[in-house]
Design a protein around this motif. Structure first.
Motif, PDB file in Angstrom:
ATOM      1  N   PRO A 126       0.818  -1.228   0.000  1.00 34.59           N
ATOM      2  CA  PRO A 126       0.000   0.000   0.000  1.00 34.59           C
ATOM      3  C   PRO A 126       0.842   1.265   0.000  1.00 34.59           C
ATOM      4  O   PRO A 126       0.505   2.246  -0.672  1.00 34.59           O
ATOM      5  CB  PRO A 126      -0.822  -0.137   1.285  1.00 34.59           C
ATOM      6  CG  PRO A 126      -0.896  -1.604   1.540  1.00 34.59           C
ATOM      7  CD  PRO A 126       0.420  -2.155   1.071  1.00 34.59           C
ATOM      8  N   LEU A 129       2.298   1.681  -3.467  1.00 34.11           N
ATOM      9  CA  LEU A 129       1.207   1.980  -4.392  1.00 34.11           C
ATOM     10  C   LEU A 129       0.777   3.446  -4.268  1.00 34.11           C
ATOM     11  O   LEU A 129       0.511   4.117  -5.276  1.00 34.11           O
ATOM     12  CB  LEU A 129       0.025   1.051  -4.124  1.00 34.11           C
ATOM     13  CG  LEU A 129       0.191  -0.392  -4.589  1.00 34.11           C
ATOM     14  CD1 LEU A 129      -0.900  -1.279  -3.995  1.00 34.11           C
ATOM     15  CD2 LEU A 129       0.163  -0.470  -6.114  1.00 34.11           C
ATOM     16  N   LEU A 130       0.711   3.956  -3.046  1.00 36.57           N
ATOM     17  CA  LEU A 130       0.362   5.360  -2.854  1.00 36.57           C
ATOM     18  C   LEU A 130       1.470   6.259  -3.394  1.00 36.57           C
ATOM     19  O   LEU A 130       1.199   7.268  -4.051  1.00 36.57           O
ATOM     20  CB  LEU A 130       0.115   5.638  -1.373  1.00 36.57           C
ATOM     21  CG  LEU A 130      -0.215   7.097  -1.014  1.00 36.57           C
ATOM     22  CD1 LEU A 130      -1.442   7.600  -1.778  1.00 36.57           C
ATOM     23  CD2 LEU A 130      -0.429   7.248   0.495  1.00 36.57           C
ATOM     24  N   ASP A 133       1.140   6.470  -7.079  1.00 36.14           N
ATOM     25  CA  ASP A 133      -0.013   7.281  -7.466  1.00 36.14           C
ATOM     26  C   ASP A 133       0.302   8.769  -7.350  1.00 36.14           C
ATOM     27  O   ASP A 133      -0.064   9.566  -8.219  1.00 36.14           O
ATOM     28  CB  ASP A 133      -1.213   6.915  -6.591  1.00 36.14           C
ATOM     29  CG  ASP A 133      -2.514   7.530  -7.086  1.00 36.14           C
ATOM     30  OD1 ASP A 133      -3.038   7.045  -8.109  1.00 36.14           O
ATOM     31  OD2 ASP A 133      -2.995   8.498  -6.461  1.00 36.14           O
ATOM     32  N   GLU A 284      -6.505   5.990   2.501  1.00 38.95           N
ATOM     33  CA  GLU A 284      -6.159   6.926   1.426  1.00 38.95           C
ATOM     34  C   GLU A 284      -6.083   6.183   0.089  1.00 38.95           C
ATOM     35  O   GLU A 284      -6.566   6.687  -0.942  1.00 38.95           O
ATOM     36  CB  GLU A 284      -4.816   7.600   1.732  1.00 38.95           C
ATOM     37  CG  GLU A 284      -4.360   8.595   0.690  1.00 38.95           C
ATOM     38  CD  GLU A 284      -5.178   9.879   0.664  1.00 38.95           C
ATOM     39  OE1 GLU A 284      -5.121  10.580  -0.371  1.00 38.95           O
ATOM     40  OE2 GLU A 284      -5.872  10.184   1.658  1.00 38.95           O
ATOM     41  N   CYS A 285      -5.496   5.002   0.093  1.00 40.29           N
ATOM     42  CA  CYS A 285      -5.448   4.197  -1.131  1.00 40.29           C
ATOM     43  C   CYS A 285      -6.860   3.853  -1.602  1.00 40.29           C
ATOM     44  O   CYS A 285      -7.170   3.951  -2.800  1.00 40.29           O
ATOM     45  CB  CYS A 285      -4.650   2.923  -0.891  1.00 40.29           C
ATOM     46  SG  CYS A 285      -2.862   3.161  -0.736  1.00 40.29           S
ATOM     47  N   GLU A 286      -7.696   3.447  -0.683  1.00 40.03           N
ATOM     48  CA  GLU A 286      -9.066   3.102  -1.043  1.00 40.03           C
ATOM     49  C   GLU A 286      -9.804   4.305  -1.612  1.00 40.03           C
ATOM     50  O   GLU A 286     -10.546   4.194  -2.600  1.00 40.03           O
ATOM     51  CB  GLU A 286      -9.798   2.548   0.187  1.00 40.03           C
ATOM     52  CG  GLU A 286      -9.281   1.189   0.633  1.00 40.03           C
ATOM     53  CD  GLU A 286      -9.880   0.734   1.948  1.00 40.03           C
ATOM     54  OE1 GLU A 286     -10.435   1.591   2.672  1.00 40.03           O
ATOM     55  OE2 GLU A 286      -9.777  -0.475   2.260  1.00 40.03           O
ATOM     56  N   ARG A 288      -8.588   6.712  -3.234  1.00 44.82           N
ATOM     57  CA  ARG A 288      -8.047   7.001  -4.556  1.00 44.82           C
ATOM     58  C   ARG A 288      -8.341   5.892  -5.566  1.00 44.82           C
ATOM     59  O   ARG A 288      -7.929   5.974  -6.722  1.00 44.82           O
ATOM     60  CB  ARG A 288      -6.529   7.211  -4.468  1.00 44.82           C
ATOM     61  CG  ARG A 288      -6.116   8.482  -3.745  1.00 44.82           C
ATOM     62  CD  ARG A 288      -4.624   8.516  -3.443  1.00 44.82           C
ATOM     63  NE  ARG A 288      -4.222   9.782  -2.874  1.00 44.82           N
ATOM     64  CZ  ARG A 288      -3.720  10.803  -3.570  1.00 44.82           C
ATOM     65  NH1 ARG A 288      -3.545  10.673  -4.873  1.00 44.82           N
ATOM     66  NH2 ARG A 288      -3.394  11.928  -2.979  1.00 44.82           N
ATOM     67  N   ILE A 290      -7.158   2.815  -5.455  1.00 42.02           N
ATOM     68  CA  ILE A 290      -5.967   2.003  -5.673  1.00 42.02           C
ATOM     69  C   ILE A 290      -6.224   0.588  -5.161  1.00 42.02           C
ATOM     70  O   ILE A 290      -6.498   0.385  -3.977  1.00 42.02           O
ATOM     71  CB  ILE A 290      -4.752   2.602  -4.938  1.00 42.02           C
ATOM     72  CG1 ILE A 290      -4.471   4.027  -5.441  1.00 42.02           C
ATOM     73  CG2 ILE A 290      -3.531   1.713  -5.109  1.00 42.02           C
ATOM     74  CD1 ILE A 290      -3.416   4.760  -4.627  1.00 42.02           C
ATOM     75  N   MET A 292      -5.395  -3.049  -3.804  1.00 44.35           N
ATOM     76  CA  MET A 292      -4.320  -3.571  -2.959  1.00 44.35           C
ATOM     77  C   MET A 292      -4.503  -5.065  -2.720  1.00 44.35           C
ATOM     78  O   MET A 292      -4.617  -5.516  -1.579  1.00 44.35           O
ATOM     79  CB  MET A 292      -4.307  -2.828  -1.617  1.00 44.35           C
ATOM     80  CG  MET A 292      -4.047  -1.341  -1.706  1.00 44.35           C
ATOM     81  SD  MET A 292      -4.340  -0.516  -0.119  1.00 44.35           S
ATOM     82  CE  MET A 292      -6.154  -0.536  -0.097  1.00 44.35           C
TER      83      MET A 292
END
Length: 340
Positions: A126, A129-130, A133, A284-286, A288, A290, A292
């Protein structure tokens, strides 16, 4: 459909993947396990319900998908065994002790209908990945400079206790290939194609063929530059840690401490400043969009659905090409080496 998974290698990394499989909720049964250390093999079997097998062949015969989690020099032989038996395969990184071996393995599976995946797990982190992004956001502008540091106590000791990592016949080489092949892969994945590298290496522990310090200057095709430091030290109190600092034209982004849950911090032109870690980073990933996915669960889903997995052997081969260029540059005293 329940997938039968077999394991060759029941050490730290094999146990890690087994736990990730269990956490993923994938529909699997542990069919068999082999390790030359019978105590370790039996402990793995007891924990998972797998059959403790007397040979690798028995593991392969009884599974649908094989996990290759041995020391590096065994990877090619076991992958070839799996392919000959028409078994899907998850292979730990690095693929091989050298580029020639990695190339042969990728050639073997390219175009095959067998599902294949490599343990380049930073692509599923994660935190990374962030970071990717944020770097890819047009508001950030182009990547100008990257500072990447990866340090770990030399894994022949401590919780790893991997004596084989001090044997160049089994490991191939040291910190760059065994540990920082992750870093080469994720650096290019986030910042774009690497055009050339220039490197120096050192050996402080005196283990033949096992470098423990590598400093690399990276030139990206899109114009940015970077440095990457990989070091194996003796500070047992310090866990394996990464710090990645990316300067874009209009943003400064940093990942530090935990390479899975951060924190990740960023400052943008105009005053935006944020930092997220742990559950806030995942949220934050969710937010956006993204994805995972658990890498092991995703591999099994690909096997069950008959679709390609990722990252595959060709992705891993590119990381080997980068590593080979770094080693060639270091051997030449730091001369720039093209990576294509």
């Amino acid at each position: 459909m329940t997938t039968r998974v077999g394991f060759c290698g029941a050490g730290l990394i094999g146990t890690f993947h087994s736990k990730m499989l269990r956490a993923s909720g994938a529909d699997v049964v542990w069919s068999g396990v082999y390790d030359p250390d019978t105590a370790r093999r039996d402990a793995f079997a007891s924990a998972t319900g797998a059959t403790a097998c007397p040979s690798e062949e028995e593991v392969v015969d009884g599974c649908d998908a094989l996990y290759v989690c041995t020391w590096t020099s065994e990877h090619r032989r076991l992958v070839e065994m799996a392919v000959a038996a028409r078994r899907h395969v998850f292979c730990e990184k690095p693929l091989s002790t050298d580029l020639a071996g990695a190339t042969a393995m990728a050639d073997l599976l390219r175009g095959s209908d067998l599902v294949h995946q490599v343990g380049l797990i930073l692509r599923r982190s994660p935190a990374f990945l962030l970071l990717k992004d944020l770097v890819a956001d047009p508001a950030s502008g182009r990547v100008m400079s990257v500072v990447f540091r990866d340090d770990q106590y030399i894994p022949v000791q401590g919780m790893y206790a991997s004596a084989w990592r001090g044997d160049k016949e089994k490991a191939g080489s040291g910190t760059l290939l065994e540990h920082s092949i992750h870093d080469l892969d994720i650096l290019e994945h986030i910042c774009g194609p690497v055009a050339s590298v220039s490197a120096r290496s050192a050996n402080f522990h005196g283990i033949d063929g096992i470098e423990d310090s590598v400093a690399t200057t990276v030139a990206f095709e899109r114009g940015g530059v970077g440095t990457m430091t990989s070091v194996w030290h003796d500070i047992l109190e310090r866990p394996s840690l990464r710090r990645v600092e990316v300067f874009c034209e209009r943003a400064w982004i940093v990942l530090e401490e935990d390479d899975w849950f951060g924190p990740v911090s960023w400052t943008r032109l105009g005053g935006e400043q944020r930092a997220v870690r742990g559950s806030d980073l995942v949220a934050e990933c969710e937010a956006r969009g993204i994805a995972m996915p658990n890498p092991d669960g995703d591999f099994i889903r690909c096997v069950a659905e008959g679709r390609p997995a990722w990252p595959d052997f060709d992705v891993a081969l590119r990381a080997h090409r980068l590593a080979d260029a770094v080693y060639r540059s270091a051997a030449a005293g730091g001369d720039a080496v093209a990576t294509v």
